[in-house]
Design a protein around this motif. Structure first.
Motif, PDB file in Angstrom:
ATOM      1  N   GLU A  46       0.953  -1.098  -0.032  1.00  0.00           N
ATOM      2  CA  GLU A  46      -0.095  -0.076  -0.058  1.00  0.00           C
ATOM      3  C   GLU A  46       0.844   1.251   0.032  1.00  0.00           C
ATOM      4  OE1 GLU A  46      -3.524   1.951   2.792  1.00  0.00           O
ATOM      5  OE2 GLU A  46      -2.232   0.234   3.693  1.00  0.00           O
ATOM      6  N   VAL A  47       0.465   2.263  -0.697  1.00  0.00           N
ATOM      7  CA  VAL A  47       1.143   3.622  -0.736  1.00  0.00           C
ATOM      8  C   VAL A  47       0.338   4.514   0.119  1.00  0.00           C
ATOM      9  CG1 VAL A  47       2.257   5.534  -2.042  1.00  0.00           C
ATOM     10  CG2 VAL A  47       2.219   3.249  -2.914  1.00  0.00           C
ATOM     11  N   GLY A  70       3.077  -4.926   7.506  1.00  0.00           N
ATOM     12  CA  GLY A  70       3.276  -3.856   8.177  1.00  0.00           C
ATOM     13  C   GLY A  70       4.627  -3.116   8.154  1.00  0.00           C
ATOM     14  N   SER A  71       5.352  -3.644   7.575  1.00  0.00           N
ATOM     15  CA  SER A  71       6.708  -3.121   7.348  1.00  0.00           C
ATOM     16  C   SER A  71       6.852  -2.076   6.181  1.00  0.00           C
ATOM     17  CB  SER A  71       7.903  -4.400   6.852  1.00  0.00           C
ATOM     18  OG  SER A  71       7.353  -4.958   5.723  1.00  0.00           O
ATOM     19  N   VAL A  72       7.483  -0.989   6.517  1.00  0.00           N
ATOM     20  CA  VAL A  72       7.755   0.081   5.505  1.00  0.00           C
ATOM     21  C   VAL A  72       8.813  -0.495   4.806  1.00  0.00           C
ATOM     22  CG1 VAL A  72       8.385   2.556   5.078  1.00  0.00           C
ATOM     23  CG2 VAL A  72       7.045   1.740   7.275  1.00  0.00           C
ATOM     24  N   ARG A  73       8.644  -0.248   3.430  1.00  0.00           N
ATOM     25  CA  ARG A  73       9.731  -1.094   2.323  1.00  0.00           C
ATOM     26  C   ARG A  73      10.307   0.315   1.743  1.00  0.00           C
ATOM     27  NH1 ARG A  73       8.702  -6.439   1.096  1.00  0.00           N
ATOM     28  NH2 ARG A  73       7.698  -7.263   2.938  1.00  0.00           N
ATOM     29  N   SER A  74       9.806   1.349   1.766  1.00  0.00           N
ATOM     30  CA  SER A  74      10.419   2.518   1.115  1.00  0.00           C
ATOM     31  C   SER A  74       9.814   3.914   1.747  1.00  0.00           C
ATOM     32  CB  SER A  74      10.435   2.410  -0.467  1.00  0.00           C
ATOM     33  OG  SER A  74      10.932   3.516  -0.848  1.00  0.00           O
ATOM     34  N   GLU A  75      10.429   5.087   1.725  1.00  0.00           N
ATOM     35  CA  GLU A  75       9.902   6.227   2.137  1.00  0.00           C
ATOM     36  C   GLU A  75      10.218   7.320   1.367  1.00  0.00           C
ATOM     37  OE1 GLU A  75       9.131   7.081   6.623  1.00  0.00           O
ATOM     38  OE2 GLU A  75      11.073   8.368   6.117  1.00  0.00           O
TER      39      GLU A  75
END
Length: 104
Positions: A46-47, A70-75
């Motif tokens: 999800e973005v 729930g892990s953030v893969r990119s920011e």
């Protein structure tokens, strides 16, 4: 590509479809992206997009690609400038847009 689609969807939902094609619209002036973990097929992601700051003529968006665990893969942070394409210059963020973005 994910972040660009996320921006388009965000502006479409908050400002209306017309804002994406109007003579005055937001233009990316700077971006900074951190790649934290890989995204692989068939990962479901999800973005998320939120306004971090609104200035006179610009705003800063914070976007994240979040996996279904729930892990953030990119920011990514993007400075977006309100730009009048007919006059070819930056302009103040329209009041109606500012109100919609603050409400979001």
């Amino acid at each position: 590509m994910y972040f660009d689609v996320g921006k388009s969807d965000f502006f479409d939902l908050t400002l209306g479809r017309g804002a994406l094609f109007a003579p005055v619209r937001f233009l990316a002036a700077a971006t900074n992206t951190s790649y934290i973990q890989q995204i692989r097929f068939p990962d479901e992601i999800e973005v998320t997009t939120e306004v971090e700051r609104i200035g006179t003529k610009s705003l800063t968006l914070l976007q994240r690609i979040v996996a279904d665990d729930g892990s953030v893969r990119s920011e990514s942070r993007s400075v977006m400038v309100a730009f009048d394409f007919e006059a070819q210059r930056s302009v103040p963020v329209p009041d109606a847009w500012r109100e919609a973005l603050v409400a979001e």
